[in-house]
Scaffold this active site. Structure first.
Site, short mmCIF file in Angstrom:
data_model
loop_
_atom_site.label_atom_id
_atom_site.label_comp_id
_atom_site.label_asym_id
_atom_site.label_seq_id
_atom_site.Cartn_x
_atom_site.Cartn_y
_atom_site.Cartn_z
CE LYS A 173 -3.76 -0.89 2.25
NZ LYS A 173 -4.31 -1.32 3.53
NE ARG B 246 -7.18 2.56 4.55
CZ ARG B 246 -7.74 2.62 3.34
NH1 ARG B 246 -7.02 2.36 2.26
NH2 ARG B 246 -9.00 2.92 3.22
N GLY C 253 -6.10 -11.00 8.50
CA GLY C 253 -5.74 -11.32 9.89
C GLY C 253 -5.03 -10.17 10.56
CG MET D 187 -5.79 -3.15 13.47
SD MET D 187 -5.11 -1.62 14.06
CE MET D 187 -5.07 -0.68 12.54
NE ARG E 123 -6.46 -4.39 -3.88
CZ ARG E 123 -7.05 -4.73 -2.75
NH1 ARG E 123 -6.33 -4.98 -1.67
NH2 ARG E 123 -8.36 -4.86 -2.67
CG HIS F 262 -7.41 -46.73 -8.82
ND1 HIS F 262 -8.75 -46.73 -9.17
CD2 HIS F 262 -6.75 -47.29 -9.85
CE1 HIS F 262 -8.88 -47.31 -10.35
NE2 HIS F 262 -7.69 -47.66 -10.78
CD GLU G 188 7.90 -47.57 -11.63
OE1 GLU G 188 6.93 -46.88 -11.31
OE2 GLU G 188 7.81 -48.55 -12.40
CB SER H 56 10.24 -42.57 -18.23
OG SER H 56 9.12 -41.79 -17.90
CB THR I 8 7.86 -38.52 -9.78
OG1 THR I 8 6.82 -38.14 -10.68
CG2 THR I 8 9.19 -38.11 -10.35
CG ASN I 9 2.59 -41.08 -9.59
OD1 ASN I 9 2.85 -39.90 -9.49
ND2 ASN I 9 1.63 -41.54 -10.36
CG ASP I 10 5.12 -46.65 -8.06
OD1 ASP I 10 4.08 -46.09 -7.68
OD2 ASP I 10 5.13 -47.77 -8.59
CB CYS J 194 5.80 -40.82 -17.17
SG CYS J 194 6.40 -42.29 -16.34
CE1 TYR K 255 8.69 -38.18 -21.39
CE2 TYR K 255 10.74 -38.43 -22.64
CZ TYR K 255 9.72 -38.98 -21.88
OH TYR K 255 9.72 -40.32 -21.59
#
Lengths: 898, 898
Positions: A27, A97, A106, A108, A350, A471, A761, A780, A783-785, A850, A870
């Site tokens: 501000k 302000r 949160g 004043m 702003r 899943h 993986e 590849s 990254t999940n596993d 992947c 990629y």
């Protein structure tokens, strides 16, 4: 700390600048900048965030000499305003302000009209010839100071106001009639009210309301700075991951009044339409009102065009401000203004919030207007903007109260968008009902691959368990299908076909609406809307594609999804799961199940021979859709028990179809049970123990490739092995793949280039990537596993503790959900190691990702920075990945540029 | 290859030496060495392993000039023997034997009497005045050459022999009587037999039996070298992980005959007693016999003392040979000898196989005799030697046929030793029956923590599923209790209380015997014996303790086991699991279950308060037992569902005891179900979500410590957090531990030193060990879980594919079972990284290992090499770890010494 603590602005010059947000707050910096560029800003000064920082670092004391600086600035303000602070005849009134460098709830809020007391209120009355106005200003100030600065519950003051209004209704103050508006309260009543408010102040603070303006001022400064560490503000910063800020600034500005008659007013406007993004002035205002009246929503606001008609000169001025601000900030601005008896003041500006569609239109529009560069435009779009363009949403015109009433439960927002339809409790019903043209919502405790058909048929999916990468979530995300998971309050009764939360019961067939963007579940069918893609989207994405280095592929399993992904900009398939194909029809399901139940190689090969034509057909379709773009096909991955039925009835049915005794089928299936299927007999382990499965799949792939090639379609298959842990395992399977493939090619007299590579993986694969790269032509990262194993955290089970782990209000152990955004510190380290080792052996090994993370912007940036070739993600995240890849490239260039 | 291919020995001198095993093979090197030290070895020569190597590297051709070398050596042999090869009057006869540098089944064995033909057999008859002897030698040669060198099935020749013997029974050859012995066959019958054998040879090889001794010689050499690549030999080398050998050598030695009358004989002896290890000459012999007769077991062999009586001079000579060999080789030797008409020949010597007890006695004895050093002695003992000392075994006097008949099934040899008793099918029965003083064998499909009481009560445990590190195996190993797991053929019917394999059914109460060292399961109760520990064991282990650097701790949970472990040499507890304590009694079980079922903090704290005294008592007992030795206590680790009952009946019972509705208990328990419990809500995650559990456990530990200290017992608690993945997680919990601990200490006015550290058992923890070391005072590598996560392999499920992965005959992907011996390549890399990073932050951080691997010798060596401070293993493996640690230290010293 010998710094300057107070920055003055006014009279066309400011000590601060727009780029000093860090110490002036958003501000304060805006006010300084606007002052400097000659906009009509009321004068005032900003106390820096460094004061706040010093305060908390020094046992809540202010820096030496700070009070003198404030008084000096105040004196300067008095001089400029030609009024004295606390003067009883013509008092200088100010607002106080807070304002950190980022907007932050949160803390004043505002205190207006500071400087009034029992005496000066009469001076103001005389000076403005408007005693009602003066009393009203004093009434507001006492309330705001008491409630905001001193923490008296607001209701204590409101009660007094109500009492005054009611007493008139009861006739005590001489007037009759119904409940009256604030604006109808007369002078006498206001005077009475002021007395009551001061009493209430005293009752709640044990002190008289301060008559000394300096005491008011310091009380307000203390309150603003004190609110920086208020629990709500601290929590907000934690939750929003805001750190590194020094503190809040305090803005002290001369009051201007929009409520001084018919030539006064106040309003909020946007320099462009925040909904459509059109380059048109957009805003609302109220005549003869103060800002808080607009917010309170008591009176219906007027369109800006009203101003054009009634005060054309002011409107013209405002239009000039609009032009100046856009030219200066090169961004759409959100402006607060006040007109005090025919004079325009700009109180705040702003960057304006906008709809996803507007985000694109504004960015592209500004490029065309040469306000910004293409790169600026790319960097301004967020993933949320893209998401917002694609998913249907609950009609935003539905009143909030209505939604609140209909809220049934809240789960985890797994896939954004909205869906509504009739509730069904199993996949078969979902398919059947959808076949009859109904919109259905599939509700399950959890889903399994057997449910995929029903999930596809449903408009939305709701589960009682699981997290964002369960899943249900993963499959639904692949289709961009609205999905809410982990709705733990749900009690589902499959037999009775009901679900309930507490005493509210929903039956099969009842209408339900899901909001996948918030996790909310509503009773009843809400109307949905789906926006059309704006032209600006295509323009901007084209620029992004020209900018990025990373390729973007997609994770799809069907020709239909492949075509869709291409439309969304996919440049290949990074993950084609071959096992979803097994569930497509009853026939396929039966074939795979008889393969699994088979007792010997011969029976298994027979069943596989039945599956072969299906797989070949699928691959042909996918190759055709991708037309020469690379297609990474992962060989069978899930544990076999995911393919077989688990209820006695279904097992009996299967036994019948296979002509086998029930107990044989049951025993075979029971034996497939695993304690930890994630770490069990799956992935390439299946091909090691049952190489005939690999043979069938490779044959299907290469036969499909030959078939396509014969028809002149270009093909580029990349065969990928999942869950590899050792180079010997990899080389055994790669040898077998090449043997089968080369046999098929020879038999067809065809030549097809194909690659063979591995997923990384399992942590061991990353650790030994140098060895794997001897055999693999590409990596590849799954990254999940990899995340599950590196963190020892099952995505299906993490729901019980992960919220606590990522919630900054609680333990805050992880920066974010590691299944959503890559755990760069841990998993990222392993990936870097894997890449470094892999490239040490095979310099140009192709590297992709992947996992679900491939569509997460932060992860895309990580991939760019670490030399991936990629990323691959679900079709609906392809545009997000394209944008993120472009932004990563730009960020790198800019960093280097410095 | 201009090398020497043939090494001659004879006449007191040899061209080779004992240390040339690589090129002469074990047998050839032994013959050369014995010749050189003046022992009476028949002359001969050895064709080097390099010839074999050359042969396979050069399209199965011999090196240039090789044949000439052989002929030259043969000529030298002829000269020394004073006989000509192929001479019809007095032929030089030779034996041809294979011999790689390691003994190896599957390769061609011995051919004796080579050089005989139709003519020279008569010369030999005349020369020895023993036609029967000569014919018998020829008969043997034809059979061996045909069967061994030419691959004619042995049975073809045996059939002819039988035919001859039977025809005499039928009277055709003029004599009557029953079935006769080989030795009863007379000259005429032998002559007839020789004709028949030659015919059989021709029928099966399409060639005449070679009369040319040179053809015989080259045929045999070809056969020996050809057998190096025979499938059986190749497989054996794969299975035994033998690699890096050049090939086999060929030993050609002048024949000596033990079957030339009463002053001839042959025998095998050991320089010390191979059973007891006593320094006493030990051996068997036959008079007037050839070596193969001893092996065939047709006649009962005589003790060496017979020789002392009948041929005292020869016996004296043999004693001198014994002394010379031990002095020379400094090892107990296994000697083959032949006496030819009063002259002693030594045909072979090698390091003798011995019993575990003998291994210790011989090693220690030889040190006392100053033959070897203490270090030599330490290096000679293997882990199998130690294991063999401790476990009861099936009485070795039971005939093999009897065992074979009783064999019921074969599973995985999880914990060695043997056990016999009555079969029971659940833990409660096991406890009840054992309470009545019965020996029981607990048979389960799989075990869970609820079964622990019954497992402890049983003498042995048998499960149908699981691998060497399944729950059953791990728990049983902790107690050194015989255990066979993964016996997949078993069909167990809990209701009927039966188990069956095929049609064989075993009922509850039937006797059963397990051999945990082989995985065999026998019907009936076999007698068992348990050897006593020899004095030499204590002597040698003392030496080992003086030598090693690594400390050896143990994994125990009870004072009883702690005392036992100290007796076995444990220097502290590396892993005290606190959760086993919860199952000890019904009362404890109920308390923990009501804690889990509790809905709110208050109820949970109430239940925990009930558990506190139990835990405190356990810790007090353990501290007392360890008396100042460090005790690492791991806070609660397993997922909560492991603590609750899963059958409806048990759940109802629990509901009753807890005074809760059944459906509430059931629902609570159902909600605890996890898809992958290994990666679920467990370990320190429980303490993050339920910190009150941590509070209780820490309170119990520190209160116990105070109590002990007050009684003058030294205590050294090390509190350990499991499954940590992030430094913030660790520091939250460490702070809480210190807070509770310091409160307790203050309340008791006590001062107790304690450490707080973390397990490193999740890959992320190893990757971020530098951060963790900021907070942790020690690391303990939990290699069980670290292996599971790093390899993505659940030990409970790996049974389906891991055998294939570690079986060299099949895929052979991993060097060994990664749950048995640390996967040094993968997991080891992560551990090294973790140590390196951890020590980077905290230089002297104490590092240990507490997975099952801590008792595996190869892993202990890895730990020594990588700077661990200690290993910790189950009590029964403590001696093995102590020895392995000493060996690792010696190996390092010797390596540096070079």
């Amino acid at each position: 700390m010998a710094n300057k603590h107070v920055y003055f602005f006014g009279g066309g010059r400011a000590e601060g600048k727009g780029n000093m947000k860090d110490i002036l707050g958003g501000k304060g910096a805006g006010l300084a900048e606007m002052t400097n560029i000659g906009l009509p800003v009321p004068a005032g000064f900003t106390i820096t965030t460094e004061v706040c920082d010093y305060f908390y670092k020094n046992s809540r004391k202010y820096p030496l000499g700070f009070d003198k600086e404030v008084l000096k600035a105040l004196a300067r303000l008095e001089k400029l305003a030609g009024k004295k602070f606390g003067d009883s005849a013509d008092p200088l009134l100010i607002s106080v302000r807070s304002g950190a460098s980022r907007s932050m709830p949160g803390m004043m809020d505002t205190i207006l009209n500071l400087g009034l007391n029992d005496k000066s209120v009469e001076g103001l009355a005389k000076k403005t010839s408007n005693r009602r106005f003066a009393l009203d200003a004093y009434r507001r100030f006492i309330t705001m100071y008491g409630a905001t600065a001193m923490g008296v519950p607001r209701v204590k003051f409101d009660d007094e106001f109500d009492e005054v209004k009611e007493s008139r209704t009861r006739g005590r103050l001489g007037q009759r009639g119904g409940i009256i508006q604030d604006t109808d309260v007369n002078e006498a009543e206001l005077a009475e009210l002021i007395g009551r408010l001061k009493d209430a102040y005293k009752a709640n603070t044990k002190k008289d309301f301060p008559q000394d303006p300096n005491e008011q001022l310091w009380g307000s400064i203390d309150a603003v700075i004190g609110s920086w560490m208020a629990e709500k503000a601290v929590t907000y910063r934690r939750v929003e991951k805001i750190s590194g800020l020094l503190g809040t600034a305090v803005n002290i500005v001369q009051m201007v009044f929009g409520n001084m008659g018919d030539h006064s007013g106040t309003g909020v406007c946007f320099t462009r339409d925040p909904n459509s993004g059109k380059n048109a002035f957009y805003g609302d205002m109220l005549m003869n009102a103060q800002g808080e009246d607009v917010v309170a929503g008591i009176r219906t606001p007027l369109h800006l065009s009203y101003l054009e008609k009634t005060l054309p000169v002011i409107y013209k001025q405002l239009c000039n401000v609009r032009a100046a601000l856009e030219k200066h900030f090169k961004e759409m601005q959100d402006i607060e203004f006040t007109i005090e008896t025919g004079k325009l003041y700009i109180l705040q500006c702003r960057t304006g919030k906008r709809s996803p569609m507007a985000a694109f239109s504004i960015a592209v529009g500004m490029v065309k207007e040469k306000l910004i560069t293409k790169n600026d435009a790319i960097l301004r779009i967020t993933d949320k903007d893209i998401e917002g363009l694609f998913y249907p949403v609950i009609d935003p015109n539905i009143p909030k109260e209505e939604l609140k009433k209909a809220l049934f439960a809240t789960g985890i927002d797994a896939v954004p968008g909205a869906a509504s339809g009739s509730v069904v409790f199993n996949a078969k019903d979902a398919e059947a009902w959808a076949g009859q043209g109904k919109n259905v919502i599939l509700v399950r405790k959890e889903t399994s691959p057997e449910d995929v058909g029903g999930m596809h048929a449903a408009k939305g999916i709701l589960t009682a368990t699981g997290g964002k990468t369960s899943h249900a979530a993963v499959v639904a995300r692949g289709w961009g299908k609205c999905c809410v998971v982990g709705c733990e309050d749900l009690v589902i009764d499959y037999e009775a076909k009901t679900m309930s939360v507490g005493k509210t019961v929903i039956n099969e067939g009842d209408e339900l609406t899901l909001n996948g963007s918030t996790g909310e579940v509503f009773k009843g069918g809400m109307p949905l809307i789906k926006p059309e893609l704006p032209e600006a989207y295509y323009t901007l994405m084209k620029w992004a594609d020209e900018t990025r280095v990373l390729k973007v592929r997609t994770n799809v399993d069907t020709p239909y999804d492949a075509e869709n992904a291409i439309r969304l900009g996919a440049e290949g398939i990074g993950l084609c799961r071959t096992e979803h194909m097994f569930f497509d029809t009853d026939e396929r399901r039966l074939a795979i199940q008889s393969m699994i139940v088979a007792d010997n190689l011969e029976a298994r090969e027979k069943a596989l021979a039945e599956i072969l034509p299906f797989q070949r057909k699928d691959f042909t379709g996918i190759f055709r859709a991708m037309d020469g773009k690379p297609v990474t096909i992962r060989l069978i991955d899930p544990p076999l028990h995911e393919f077989v039925p688990h209820t006695e009835n279904d097992q009996k049915h299967l036994a019948q179809r296979l002509n086998l005794p029930f107990h044989v089928v049951k025993r075979k299936i029971d034996r497939l049970h695993e304690a930890n299927p994630m770490l069990g007999h799956r992935g390439s382990r299946l091909c090691i123990t049952y190489p005939e499965i690999l043979d069938m799949q490779v044959r299907a792939i290469i036969e499909a490739a030959c078939e396509c090639k014969a028809k002149g379609i270009k093909v580029l298959p990349e065969i990928m092995l999942p869950l590899i842990i050792a180079v010997k395992e990899l080389s055994i399977l790669v040898d077998r793949i090449r043997k089968v493939a080369d046999e098929v090619l020879a038999a067809n007299g065809a030549k097809v280039d194909y690659l063979v590579g591995t997923m990384i993986e399992v942590p061991r694969a990353a650790l030994l990537a140098d060895e794997l790269a001897r055999v693999a032509e590409f990596f590849s990262f799954g990254t999940n596993d990899l995340t599950q194993m590196t963190l020892g955290m099952s995505r299906d089970d993490a729901g019980r503790f992960l919220p606590e782990y990522v919630d900054e209000k609680k333990a805050g152990i992880l920066k974010s959900d590691p299944f959503q955004s890559l755990d760069v510190d841990g998993v990222g380290l392993l990936i870097k190691l894997g890449i470094e080792k892999g490239r040490r052996t095979r310099k140009n090994i192709k590297i992709g990702i992947c996992g679900e993370h491939g569509g997460d912007p932060a992860t895309v940036k990580f991939c760019h920075a670490n030399g991936f070739n990629y990323v691959s993600c679900s079709p609906f995240r392809v545009p997000i990945a394209r944008l993120a890849a472009a932004q990563a490239a730009l960020a790198e260039t800019r960093k280097k540029g410095r």
